[in-house]
Write a protein that holds these residues in place. Structure first.
Motif, short mmCIF file in Angstrom:
data_model
loop_
_atom_site.label_atom_id
_atom_site.label_comp_id
_atom_site.label_asym_id
_atom_site.label_seq_id
_atom_site.Cartn_x
_atom_site.Cartn_y
_atom_site.Cartn_z
N ALA A 110 83.96 45.82 60.98
CA ALA A 110 83.68 45.22 59.67
C ALA A 110 83.91 43.72 59.68
O ALA A 110 83.29 42.98 58.91
CB ALA A 110 84.55 45.87 58.59
N ASP A 117 81.10 47.31 66.50
CA ASP A 117 80.48 47.33 65.18
C ASP A 117 81.55 47.25 64.09
O ASP A 117 81.55 48.01 63.13
CB ASP A 117 79.61 48.58 65.00
CG ASP A 117 78.66 48.43 63.81
OD1 ASP A 117 78.38 47.28 63.41
OD2 ASP A 117 78.19 49.46 63.29
N ALA A 170 80.69 42.08 60.53
CA ALA A 170 79.73 42.21 59.42
C ALA A 170 80.03 41.22 58.31
O ALA A 170 79.12 40.62 57.74
CB ALA A 170 79.75 43.65 58.88
N ASP A 171 81.31 41.01 58.01
CA ASP A 171 81.68 40.05 56.96
C ASP A 171 81.35 38.63 57.37
O ASP A 171 80.92 37.81 56.56
CB ASP A 171 83.17 40.17 56.65
CG ASP A 171 83.51 41.44 55.88
OD1 ASP A 171 82.59 42.03 55.28
OD2 ASP A 171 84.69 41.84 55.90
N SER A 213 74.99 38.70 67.90
CA SER A 213 74.87 40.04 67.34
C SER A 213 73.46 40.59 67.53
O SER A 213 73.28 41.75 67.92
CB SER A 213 75.24 40.03 65.85
OG SER A 213 75.08 41.31 65.29
#
Length: 347
Positions: free
Chosen positions: A187, A185, A190-191, A100
């Motif tokens: 979720a 991008d 991100a989690d 990332s």
């Protein structure tokens, strides 16, 4: 005969009667010690085992069942699907964090390159107009603007290639879903990076293949039920397990990378059955058996097919009556009692 002789004879007769009475009493009184010894050496228990139509049947009183801890109850119906068991390994998200960061840097380089290209392109177009119409700039200035424009084109291409290579690496290491999440991008990523959820690699036993992996699965972490959501096919098998692998996502739930859990995956619809726990199953001559309480004091032994695994533990058994009372505690004791009762008592 003198009085003294008569007295001696009378004394001897009385003594003989006394001794005889004592001996008679000794032989008439039963010996409890002998009875106890005979009882221990030659027990004569009540008949508990009968064979009816080839089926072993045990009779155990209610009091004896309570003393032995025998418990029989109705079993839960199994889900209308078969399950296969596998192993779920919680993966370390550190590699995703590195990817990332690399991709975000590449994205920034692409953005800068696009901005520079836009500026150099505008400068070159303006230089073309000025040089053609009014000759306000020299040919050298026009060529310089064109060179800057060309450099910025190649810089942008290089930046986009670098970003694409990072996505390709992510696809190779983590699969298409993670690569798409990285570039979009999402979720999900991100989690995972925030450790609010984990990726879990679920590996099936060697030789087992599921045509369509289920959208959801489950695993056990201690007494906690861990819910799994399908992400994608895994890009590599677990070298220790050598089975087909899939990636699932699960909420963190105090999990840690490296943990291995037992997972259950639904594979297909199946005929109805009851979930028989492991504690209800006894093994004899390579076969699995259970005991069914047909009456308050009567138990029969029945063979089952242990081929279908239950989602958590035990087996799914078809052909049992929905209200059947299955012994879930004390089955091994019943098997021992059955064999004890089948041994003939010697005289």
């Amino acid at each position: 005969m003198t009085a003294i002789k008569r007295f001696r004879i009378l004394a001897i007769v009385l003594l003989a009667f006394a001794v005889g009475g004592v001996l008679g009493a000794f032989y008439l009184i039963p010996s409890h010690a002998d009875e106890d010894s005979d009882t221990e050496q030659n027990p004569n228990p009540p008949v508990r085992l009968t064979i009816k139509d080839g089926v072993p049947t045990l009779t155990i009183s209610t009091e004896e069942q309570q003393n032995a801890g025998i418990i029989a109850q109705r079993l839960d119906a199994a889900p209308a699907q078969d399950y296969t068991r596998g192993f779920a390994t919680v993966l370390d998200p550190a590699g995703l964090v590195d990817l990332s960061n690399q991709y975000r840097d590449a994205e920034a380089q692409v953005a800068v390159a696009k901005a520079r290209l836009a500026a150099s392109q505008a400068a070159y177009q303006r230089a073309q107009v000025l040089n053609k119409d009014q000759q306000n700039i020299s040919t050298a200035q026009l060529q310089s603007a064109h060179s800057a424009f060309e450099v910025d084109i190649h810089t942008l291409a290089a930046a986009e290639t670098h970003a694409g290579a990072i996505i390709a690496n992510a696809r190779q290491a983590w699969g298409g879903a993670i690569a798409d999440a990285l570039s979009g991008d999402d979720a999900l990523l991100a989690d995972l990076i925030g450790r609010r959820s984990y990726l879990v690699r679920v590996t099936l036993p060697p030789g087992v293949v599921i045509a369509t992996p289920p959208a959801t699965a489950s695993a056990l972490f201690g007494a906690t039920d861990v819910r799994l959501s399908f992400v994608s096919l895994a890009t590599a098998a677990d070298p220790k397990l050598q089975g087909v692998s899939y990636l699932y996502q699960t909420p963190a739930q105090n999990l840690l990378p490296g943990l291995t859990l037992e997972a259950s995956l639904a594979v297909k619809a199946s005929e109805p059955g009851l979930i028989v726990p492991d504690s209800a199953v006894v093994w004899l001559e390579g076969k699995a058996w259970i005991y069914i309480r047909t009456q308050p004091t009567i138990f029969i032994r029945r063979a089952i097919n242990p081929a279908r695994s239950a989602p958590r533990e035990g087996y799914i058994v078809s052909g049992l009556a929905p209200g059947a009372q299955i012994v879930i505690h004390g089955a091994q004791m019943l098997l021992s009692e059955e064999f004890r009762a089948s041994v003939p008592v010697e005289d």
